[in-house]
Design an enzyme around this catalytic site. Structure first.
Site, mmCIF file in Angstrom:
data_model
loop_
_atom_site.group_PDB
_atom_site.id
_atom_site.type_symbol
_atom_site.label_atom_id
_atom_site.label_comp_id
_atom_site.label_asym_id
_atom_site.label_seq_id
_atom_site.Cartn_x
_atom_site.Cartn_y
_atom_site.Cartn_z
ATOM 1 N NE ARG A 259 6.626 2.056 5.588
ATOM 2 C CZ ARG A 259 6.009 2.707 5.453
ATOM 3 N NH1 ARG A 259 5.409 4.124 5.193
ATOM 4 N NH2 ARG A 259 4.163 2.450 5.385
ATOM 5 C CG HIS B 226 0.828 -9.392 -1.329
ATOM 6 N ND1 HIS B 226 2.238 -10.489 -2.457
ATOM 7 C CD2 HIS B 226 0.776 -8.064 -1.188
ATOM 8 C CE1 HIS B 226 1.974 -9.203 -3.458
ATOM 9 N NE2 HIS B 226 1.049 -7.686 -2.720
ATOM 10 N NE ARG C 133 -2.101 7.704 1.089
ATOM 11 C CZ ARG C 133 -0.806 6.956 2.397
ATOM 12 N NH1 ARG C 133 0.328 7.577 2.990
ATOM 13 N NH2 ARG C 133 -0.633 6.328 0.978
ATOM 14 C CB CYS D 58 -3.525 8.498 10.007
ATOM 15 S SG CYS D 58 -2.161 9.071 8.895
HETATM 16 C C1 PEP Z 1 2.741 6.521 7.893
HETATM 17 O O1 PEP Z 1 3.657 6.589 7.104
HETATM 18 O O2 PEP Z 1 2.944 6.788 8.712
HETATM 19 C C2 PEP Z 1 1.657 6.955 7.165
HETATM 20 C C3 PEP Z 1 0.393 6.414 7.765
HETATM 21 O O3 PEP Z 1 1.506 6.451 5.454
HETATM 22 P P1 PEP Z 1 1.532 5.104 4.690
HETATM 23 O O4 PEP Z 1 2.191 4.052 5.776
HETATM 24 O O5 PEP Z 1 0.856 4.732 3.883
HETATM 25 O O6 PEP Z 1 3.156 5.391 4.594
HETATM 26 MG MG MG Z 2 3.340 7.188 4.978
#
Ligand code: PEP
Ligand code: MG
Length: 559
Positions: A452, A191, A325, A489
């Site tokens: 990630r 956070h 999105r 993005c």
């Molecule tokens: C991504 O995966 O790069 C993305 C923009 O979506 P999120 O980070 O919301 O999964």
């Molecule tokens: Mg993503």
């Protein structure tokens, strides 16, 4: 041409960049956390200790609720969730059991929180452990009648260094005083990282060596690269704004020095960010993450509630494009009413469009809210699906949206390219929709086979890796062949050098945290499209991430 954003020289500490931007200032350290309370038996009666514990829990819950009321989302939701933790009846029962067994109030709270902590750490809410630690420290301090360590106020702008920073402390930071945050612990999905991004404060986490720096040490913090440059040369005592490349082009359209337009747009995770993004010159919203509407809910929000939130964002961009999105639940964003919670590999599970295909009612309601909000504003609106696997997914989604009664023909329908499968078959995917946007956060996760949300693997989560770049280039090339827009993005677009590489691959729009847009626009304004193309091909020919970055940089310098 000399680059203005480059890997910095001199002594460097490495951490994980979680909030973009570059800033310099002198280190001011947060006080050390309070030590663990002793396990000695209490000299008081258990009812006295219990009264102390209960009143400490109640006062901390009340304080967190009051702080929540003073800030906007996303901080408000985080602090309210922490207030709920402090008032949790099962925590209170556990504390009572330990007090009755002879513990002091402070020790009982410490132990009860530790056991709750273990459960949380093993669950998919592991990132919330830091929030619980903060609640624990506040209650323990209240039991002892002392104040927990506070954010220092040296009376001048500074770089805040801490072992960890709680959401409550982060939420209260003033961006005009705290130029950057560097913490020894923490992850990109904590956070604290999310709040730092929403405040526009550059931040690096997981930088253990920062604790060795003395107060007053001059540093330069690179929030994208995750680097802290120590004892920066020619450190200027004069008040400094955030350091960005020389040519600030805030508010103007982004274009290369030879006049090629590249749209620079904002990623938005909360409607409250849209004002700052518009003021910082975003040409629109390239990624509106709609999860904010759901993450703290037990059931989907009403269409009216969704419409109001979407209208707020669209109204901030009366002449711009807003790409909504659709709900990306699952993976690192579980939702009790939509995802199972029992998948062994949630990142590879029923997430994104896969979850929406199983819950079409949730998708229908979102689409209806988009249509209603779009009708209330003059923004150009588009929708896109998250976590699309292939052309079958894309075609299911596009047909579904087009078949929605009352769907306006001018709302474009696109998909995110986040899986290697979608990137490798981008031409087939793009053939059935209007545009695609590459999510490099997930794409890097899947290409590198590195979760990630694991700080330990953040080194592998590198969008500079030629394997990731290769897939971005393929998707961009497919877009050029079909004359359909392809953007990026993921947060990689916020790295000014990588933004040039993407532009050189044919990516037409870059969407990022709004605080990073100035740096990217500036970089574009200093380079020609031919140099971007040269940087892209040099990076693609490299063997690893570091080599790709160095090759792109030297291609630009030699151009
Ligand atoms: C991504 O995966 O790069 C993305 C923009 O979506 P999120 O980070 O919301 O999964
Ligand atoms: Mg993503």
């Amino acid at each position: 041409m000399e680059l203005t954003v480059a890997t910095p020289p001199g002594r460097q500490l490495q951490g994980v960049g979680v909030s973009p931007g570059i800033a310099r200032g002198r280190i001011v350290r947060m006080g050390a956390p309070l030590p663990a309370p002793s396990a000695q038996r209490s000299a008081l009666t258990s009812s006295e200790e219990l009264a102390t514990a209960r009143s400490a829990m109640a006062s901390v819950a009340e304080d967190l609720r009051a702080r929540a009321d003073l800030v906007e989302e996303p901080a408000r939701g985080v602090l309210r969730a922490q207030a709920l933790m402090a008032a949790d009846p099962s925590l209170s029962d556990d504390v009572a059991r330990r007090v009755n067994a002879g513990r002091t109030a402070a020790r009982a709270v410490w132990e009860a929180c530790s056991s709750f902590r273990e459960t949380l750490a093993q669950s998919r809410l592991g990132d919330r452990v830091a929030d619980l630690d903060d609640v624990r420290d506040r209650i323990v301090a209240a039991c002892r009648g002392v104040t927990p360590p506070q954010v220092p106020d040296p009376g001048h702008p500074f770089v805040l260094a801490a072992r960890a920073l709680s959401p409550a402390d982060t939420a209260g930071l003033r961006a005009d005083q705290v130029r950057a945050i560097v913490t020894a612990e923490g992850s990109a999905t904590s956070h604290t990282a999310i709040l730092a991004r929403s405040l526009g404060i550059p931040a690096v986490v997981g930088c253990a060596d920062v604790l060795d720096l003395a107060d007053g040490t001059p540093v330069m913090v690179h929030g994208t690269l995750g680097i802290v440059e120590v004892d920066v040369e020619s450190f200027d005592e004069a008040p400094l704004a955030t350091v960005t490349p020389a040519a600030r082009v805030s508010g103007s359209r982004a274009r290369t020095v030879d006049g090629v337009d590249v749209a620079v747009m904002a990623n938005i995770g909360q409607p409250s960010e849209s004002g700052s993004a518009a003021a910082a010159g975003a040409e629109g919203v390239g990624l509106l993450r709609t999860e904010f509407l759901y993450l703290r809910a037990d059931s989907p929000p009403s269409i009216a509630e969704q419409t109001a939130a979407l209208t707020q964002v669209m109204s901030a961009f009366p002449d711009g494009l807003v790409v909504v999105r659709l709900l990306d639940a699952g993976g690192e964003k579980p939702l009790p009413f939509l995802t199972s919670g029992h998948e062994p590999n949630p990142a590879l599970g029923v997430r994104g469009l896969r979850a929406l295909r199983q819950h079409e009612n949730v998708l229908d309601q979102q689409l209806d809210a988009v249509v209603a909000a779009a009708a209330r504003t003059s923004a150009r609106v588009a929708v896109m699906a998250p976590m699309v696997t292939d052309a079958d997914d894309a075609s299911w989604f596009v047909s579904k949206v087009r078949a929605r009664p009352g769907w306006p023909a001018d709302i474009e329908i696109g998909v995110m390219i986040e899986t290697p499968a979608a990137a490798l078959t981008a031409e087939a995917v793009l053939a059935v929709c209007d545009f695609a946007s590459i999510g490099t956060n997930d794409l890097a996760q899947y290409v590198m086979a590195a979760d990630r949300s694991l700080a330990a693997l953040s080194g592998l989560q590198n969008p500079w890796h030629p394997a990731v770049l290769e897939l971005v280039a393929r998707a961009a090339a497919a877009g050029e062949r079909l004359a359909k827009p392809v953007g990026v993005c993921g947060e990689a677009a916020a790295d000014p050098l990588l933004a040039l590489v993407f532009a050189g691959m044919g990516v037409g729009s870059l969407s990022m945290s709004w605080s990073a847009m100035d740096d990217v626009r500036s970089m574009l304004a200093q380079h020609s499209m031919a140099s971007c193309v040269a940087a892209a091909s040099a990076a693609l020919r490299s063997g690893d991430a570091a080599a790709a970055r160095a090759a792109a940089k030297s291609a630009l310098a030699g151009a």
